[in-house]
Enzyme design. Structure first.
Site, short mmCIF file in Angstrom:
data_model
loop_
_atom_site.label_atom_id
_atom_site.label_comp_id
_atom_site.label_asym_id
_atom_site.label_seq_id
_atom_site.Cartn_x
_atom_site.Cartn_y
_atom_site.Cartn_z
N ASP A 176 0.85 -1.18 0.00
CA ASP A 176 0.00 0.00 0.00
C ASP A 176 0.90 1.23 0.00
OD1 ASP A 176 -2.61 1.33 0.35
OD2 ASP A 176 -1.79 1.93 2.30
N GLU A 260 -1.65 -1.73 -5.98
CA GLU A 260 -2.88 -1.13 -6.44
C GLU A 260 -2.52 -0.17 -7.56
OE1 GLU A 260 -6.52 0.05 -3.44
OE2 GLU A 260 -4.56 0.88 -3.11
N CYS A 333 -12.61 -4.38 14.01
CA CYS A 333 -13.72 -4.86 13.19
C CYS A 333 -14.91 -5.19 14.09
CB CYS A 333 -13.31 -6.10 12.41
SG CYS A 333 -14.68 -6.82 11.48
N ASP A 343 -3.17 0.99 7.17
CA ASP A 343 -2.41 0.71 5.94
C ASP A 343 -1.98 -0.77 5.84
OD1 ASP A 343 -2.69 3.39 5.39
OD2 ASP A 343 -0.75 3.93 6.28
ZN LIG Z 1 -13.59 -8.62 10.61
#
Ligand SMILES: [Zn+2]
Length: 359
Positions: A176, A260, A333, A343
């Site tokens: 990244d 990317e 999360c 990152d």
């Molecule tokens: Zn997750």
């Protein structure tokens, strides 16, 4: 495989004059035949080469410069036209003498190009002193002689070479690219932006402000303009060095490299200098990774720039729209509870996406 080696050369005053003359003649030929083609139609390389012989009789100064370089100029015009015909590029443009980089190219014929320690023999110029900083391997094909707007001279020698083998690597990596850290990998390696970027950026900002206050084309204006150009050159030089080291290290350790693609908008000149410097370098960095991967038989995968690499949880795949806010550096999360560094998580997603599209 073709490979280029770049060195600085130190011509004498007479040699520099001849180089300048050669640059001028190449530009003259290019513009002459472009004007001719625009007025009527493009006649092609062979017809132009015939007409060049006639032109040399009318303009004796063309005989003073290196002849293969003028043929090369016609070939350059030819490829500009064929790119245009194939819709790969716009209509060929006239060469401008105000362009910061000026050059011409000589072909290797009957050992007219030779290296002897720190001198290089160049057509019409004889032996020119040069900084023989790294050994050249391979058969010389041609050499491009260029001058910067700071009046430094360089040669880029194109050789045909067998690439040295780099052993196969085991790693697979996602990368990244960013402003805070220059690059962050899926292995959690973080390479910060070099400090000199900031230093030169400040100096450059100051020099540009001083330049804007000077009267255009005055002596002081020209002096200040040279300073600005020297700083740009210094930045470009140190940047290349940094990018070479980083790209070589990545290619040495990894067999598969996923990046990317750059969003088209990224390349637009940004008001913030640090941003524009980084923007320019990302493109160069990806090019280096790509050709070094090719040299050393690595798999180079470029994924869609619009893939939401920052938003997905690399553990469970949950998409967190909140991550569009660039200032959020870490998150947990809400589905699987995994802690993420922005990152590193993006780099992991880039890797996974690359492996997915390549399989
Ligand atoms: Zn997750």
């Amino acid at each position: 495989m073709h490979r280029a080696y770049k060195y600085r050369i130190y011509p004498t005053i007479e040699q520099a004059e001849l180089i300048n003359k050669n640059i001028g003649c190449s530009r003259f030929i290019y513009n002459h035949f472009l004007a001719l083609s625009k007025a009527d139609k493009y006649l092609g390389y062979n017809e132009h080469a015939k007409r060049l012989t006639i032109l040399k009789k009318a303009y004796p100064f063309l005989k003073e410069v290196e002849s293969t370089s003028l043929q090369q100029t016609l070939r350059d015009l030819d490829s500009a036209y064929s790119r245009f015909f194939k819709k790969l590029a716009g209509f060929p443009k006239f060469k401008d003498k105000r362009n910061p980089k000026q050059s011409y190219r000589s072909q290797m014929v009957n050992s007219n190009i030779q290296i002897r320690e720190n001198h290089i023999k160049l057509p019409k110029l004889g032996f020119v002193k040069f900084a023989n900083s790294r050994e050249l391997k391979g058969k010389i094909l041609n050499v491009t002689i260029s001058r910067t707007n700071t009046y430094k001279y360089y040669i880029s020698i194109c050789v045909d070479t067998e690439i040295e083998i780099m052993p196969r690597a085991t790693g697979e990596i996602g990368i990244d690219l960013g402003l805070k850290d220059y690059l962050v990998t899926s292995d959690s390696l973080m390479v910060p932006n070099p400090k000199y970027y900031r230093k030169y950026e400040k100096q450059l900002g100051k020099a540009q402000r001083r330049l804007s206050k000077k009267k255009k084309d005055s002596n002081n204006y020209n002096k200040e303009k040279l300073k600005v150009a020297l700083l740009h050159e210094k930045i470009a030089h140190t940047r290349r060095d940094f990018l070479h080291k980083q790209s070589t290290a990545i290619v040495a350790e990894n067999q598969t490299i996923v990046v990317e693609g750059l969003k088209p908008g990224n390349m637009i000149k940004n008001k913030r200098l640090s941003k524009s410097i980084a923007d320019a370098s990302w493109g160069i960095f990806l090019d280096m990774l790509e050709y070094k991967s090719l040299w050393y038989d690595r798999k180079y995968i470029k994924i869609n720039p619009f893939f939401p690499s920052s938003q997905l949880c690399s553990s469970c795949g949950h998409q967190n729209i909140n991550m569009k806010k660039l200032y959020i550096r870490t998150w947990v999360c809400p589905i699987c509870g995994e802690f993420h560094h922005r990152d590193v998580n993006a780099a992991k997603n880039i890797k996974a996406e690359g492996l997915r599209v390549a399989s």
